[in-house]
Design a protein around this motif. Structure first.
Motif, short mmCIF file in Angstrom:
data_model
loop_
_atom_site.label_atom_id
_atom_site.label_comp_id
_atom_site.label_asym_id
_atom_site.label_seq_id
_atom_site.Cartn_x
_atom_site.Cartn_y
_atom_site.Cartn_z
N THR A 177 0.83 -1.21 0.00
CA THR A 177 0.00 0.00 0.00
C THR A 177 0.86 1.25 0.00
O THR A 177 0.61 2.21 -0.76
CB THR A 177 -0.92 0.01 1.23
N GLN A 178 1.88 1.26 0.84
CA GLN A 178 2.81 2.39 0.90
C GLN A 178 3.51 2.59 -0.44
O GLN A 178 3.64 3.72 -0.93
CB GLN A 178 3.84 2.16 2.00
N GLY A 179 3.96 1.48 -1.04
CA GLY A 179 4.65 1.57 -2.32
C GLY A 179 3.75 2.12 -3.42
O GLY A 179 4.18 2.93 -4.25
N ALA A 180 2.48 1.68 -3.42
CA ALA A 180 1.54 2.17 -4.42
C ALA A 180 1.29 3.67 -4.25
O ALA A 180 1.23 4.42 -5.23
CB ALA A 180 0.23 1.40 -4.33
N PHE A 181 1.17 4.10 -3.00
CA PHE A 181 0.93 5.52 -2.74
C PHE A 181 2.13 6.37 -3.17
O PHE A 181 1.97 7.40 -3.83
CB PHE A 181 0.65 5.74 -1.25
N ASN A 182 3.34 5.94 -2.80
CA ASN A 182 4.53 6.71 -3.16
C ASN A 182 4.77 6.71 -4.67
O ASN A 182 5.21 7.72 -5.23
CB ASN A 182 5.76 6.16 -2.43
N THR A 183 4.48 5.59 -5.32
CA THR A 183 4.62 5.54 -6.78
C THR A 183 3.64 6.50 -7.44
O THR A 183 4.01 7.24 -8.37
CB THR A 183 4.36 4.11 -7.29
N THR A 184 2.40 6.50 -6.96
CA THR A 184 1.40 7.43 -7.51
C THR A 184 1.80 8.88 -7.26
O THR A 184 1.65 9.74 -8.14
CB THR A 184 0.03 7.15 -6.87
N THR A 185 2.33 9.15 -6.07
CA THR A 185 2.78 10.51 -5.75
C THR A 185 3.90 10.95 -6.67
O THR A 185 3.90 12.07 -7.20
CB THR A 185 3.24 10.60 -4.28
N ASP A 186 4.90 10.07 -6.87
CA ASP A 186 6.02 10.40 -7.75
C ASP A 186 5.54 10.66 -9.17
O ASP A 186 6.02 11.58 -9.84
CB ASP A 186 7.05 9.27 -7.74
N PHE A 187 4.60 9.84 -9.63
CA PHE A 187 4.09 10.03 -10.99
C PHE A 187 3.36 11.37 -11.11
O PHE A 187 3.53 12.09 -12.09
CB PHE A 187 3.16 8.88 -11.37
N TYR A 188 2.56 11.69 -10.12
CA TYR A 188 1.83 12.96 -10.17
C TYR A 188 2.79 14.15 -10.13
O TYR A 188 2.63 15.11 -10.88
CB TYR A 188 0.85 13.05 -9.00
N LEU A 189 3.79 14.08 -9.25
CA LEU A 189 4.74 15.18 -9.14
C LEU A 189 5.57 15.35 -10.41
O LEU A 189 6.05 16.45 -10.70
CB LEU A 189 5.67 14.96 -7.94
N ALA A 190 5.74 14.25 -11.16
CA ALA A 190 6.49 14.33 -12.42
C ALA A 190 5.59 14.79 -13.57
O ALA A 190 6.04 15.53 -14.46
CB ALA A 190 7.11 12.97 -12.76
N ALA A 191 4.33 14.36 -13.56
CA ALA A 191 3.41 14.72 -14.65
C ALA A 191 2.78 16.09 -14.45
O ALA A 191 2.42 16.75 -15.42
CB ALA A 191 2.31 13.66 -14.76
N PHE A 192 2.66 16.51 -13.21
CA PHE A 192 2.02 17.79 -12.91
C PHE A 192 2.69 18.98 -13.62
O PHE A 192 2.00 19.82 -14.19
CB PHE A 192 2.00 18.00 -11.40
N PRO A 193 4.03 19.09 -13.62
CA PRO A 193 4.65 20.21 -14.32
C PRO A 193 4.35 20.21 -15.82
O PRO A 193 4.20 21.28 -16.42
CB PRO A 193 6.15 20.03 -14.05
N VAL A 194 4.28 19.02 -16.43
CA VAL A 194 3.99 18.96 -17.87
C VAL A 194 2.62 19.53 -18.15
O VAL A 194 2.43 20.33 -19.08
CB VAL A 194 4.08 17.50 -18.37
N TYR A 195 1.65 19.17 -17.34
CA TYR A 195 0.28 19.64 -17.53
C TYR A 195 0.16 21.14 -17.23
O TYR A 195 -0.54 21.88 -17.92
CB TYR A 195 -0.66 18.84 -16.64
N SER A 196 0.85 21.58 -16.17
CA SER A 196 0.66 22.94 -15.70
C SER A 196 1.50 23.97 -16.45
O SER A 196 1.06 25.10 -16.65
CB SER A 196 1.00 23.02 -14.20
#
Length: 352
Positions: A177-196
């Motif tokens: 569960t922790q790994g899934a959350f951190n993976t999702t967080t890393d993906f969002y933090l990496a994709a967020f700048p592209v979108y924004s």
């Protein structure tokens, strides 16, 4: 203590130790450059302090690995009972410090990104939620490690078997569960700048550099995925420091990459300043002839001197600064170097 996994001479401790100190050394160098860059532009912020704290947990983690290796970490050899306890104890402490370092590093990067987002943006709320969930999700596995048995001595000493310990499956499920959350967080933090930031009115080259720098967290995401996959090793019998050597190996890779990749975007002002200083030429002095001004008289002698008095760099908004917008932080200098020139003309009449 002999490992039940293999009768061969197995020693993975040296590899784990090399990985731990290599990434720690790289993180120290990058952090030092980050501090210099922020001081140079007079913009040392709270996220920089938090990232230093993340490094502050990574360094003792590497030190704990050193002690554990000396006591027999991930080595198939016969060791004393006290060495076995010391080995497991410092192994678990190192693993916990990696988890905390990752957590603090992600918090620091989230704080950094929030400074780039407009105050009225809904993305600030999402980033704030992620920031608040980081300690809630990542502190629990550290607690589970040291509170899994009623007597904490049983955590470090496998010979103590008459004490109740929670099933290993609980740690595994929460670890996934922790790994899934951190993976999702890393993906969002990496994709967020592209979108924004893709819609910013920047030159394409600058835009690509901006997005690449802010999306380097994808490397940490990959390390987090691999570490999560290796969680099955905690359910294997025998010496945990042997069966879980790869888990600790990838825990350090993840922690080191979080600190490094989250700090690299802050180094660009320093590199820009170094590049400009390296490419700037000496202040020239020009000697102009009288023909340049169209004066040609037999009885007149003109001396025209032009020299540069002032070189002015761009202000904090032209790419040298590191303010609260992506343009201020990552855009190249628009005005560049301004040259102020003074021209003096002197005429002397010759006597007849």
């Amino acid at each position: 203590m002999a490992s039940s996994l293999s009768e061969e001479d197995y020693n993975a401790g040296t590899s784990v130790l090399a990985t731990a100190w290599a990434l720690t050394a790289a993180a120290i160098i990058v952090m030092a450059l980050r501090v210099v860059a922020k001081i140079k532009i007079s913009n040392f912020n709270a996220d920089d302090v938090v990232m230093i704290a993340a490094l502050g947990f990574l360094i003792p983690g590497a030190a704990c690995v050193t002690i554990s290796v000396q006591a027999g970490l991930a080595r198939n050899a016969v060791i004393r009972h006290d060495q076995e306890i010391l080995n497991i104890k410092y192994y678990l402490v190192a693993q916990s410090l990696c988890v905390i370092s990752c957590m603090i590093g992600r918090i620091a990067f989230i704080m950094y990104l929030r400074r780039l987002v407009p105050l009225q943006s809904k993305a600030r709320i999402v980033l704030l939620i992620l920031l608040g969930l980081q300690p809630l999700v990542n502190v629990v596995p550290v607690i589970l490690i040291f509170a899994q048995c009623k007597d904490i001595r049983a955590v470090f000493d496998p010979t103590i078997t008459d004490v109740y310990c929670m099933p290993v499956k609980i740690q595994m499920v929460y670890g996934y569960t922790q790994g899934a959350f951190n993976t999702t967080t890393d993906f969002y933090l990496a994709a967020f700048p592209v979108y924004s930031f893709w819609s910013l009115k920047l030159r394409l080259r600058i835009k690509i550099v901006l997005l690449c720098l802010l999306s380097m967290g994808l490397f940490a995401m990959v390390a987090c995925i691999i570490k999560t996959v290796t969680l099955h090793s905690i359910d294997q019998p025998g010496d945990p420091t042997i069966s879980q050597a790869q888990l600790l190996h990838w825990a350090f890779i993840e922690a080191g990459l979080v600190v490094i990749t989250s700090s690299v975007p802050c180094l660009r002002p320093l590199f820009i300043a170094m590049a400009k200083n390296f490419s700037s030429s000496p202040r020239p002095t020009y000697e102009l002839t009288p023909h340049a001004f169209g004066h040609s008289h037999n009885n007149t002698r003109s001396h025209v001197t032009s020299r540069t008095h002032t070189y002015i760099r761009g202000d904090a908004n032209d790419g040298w600064g590191d303010g609260d917008s992506a343009r201020q932080i990552l855009e190249e200098s628009r005005s560049g170097i301004t040259k102020e020139t003074t021209v003096t003309v002197q005429n002397e009449e010759m006597s007849a």
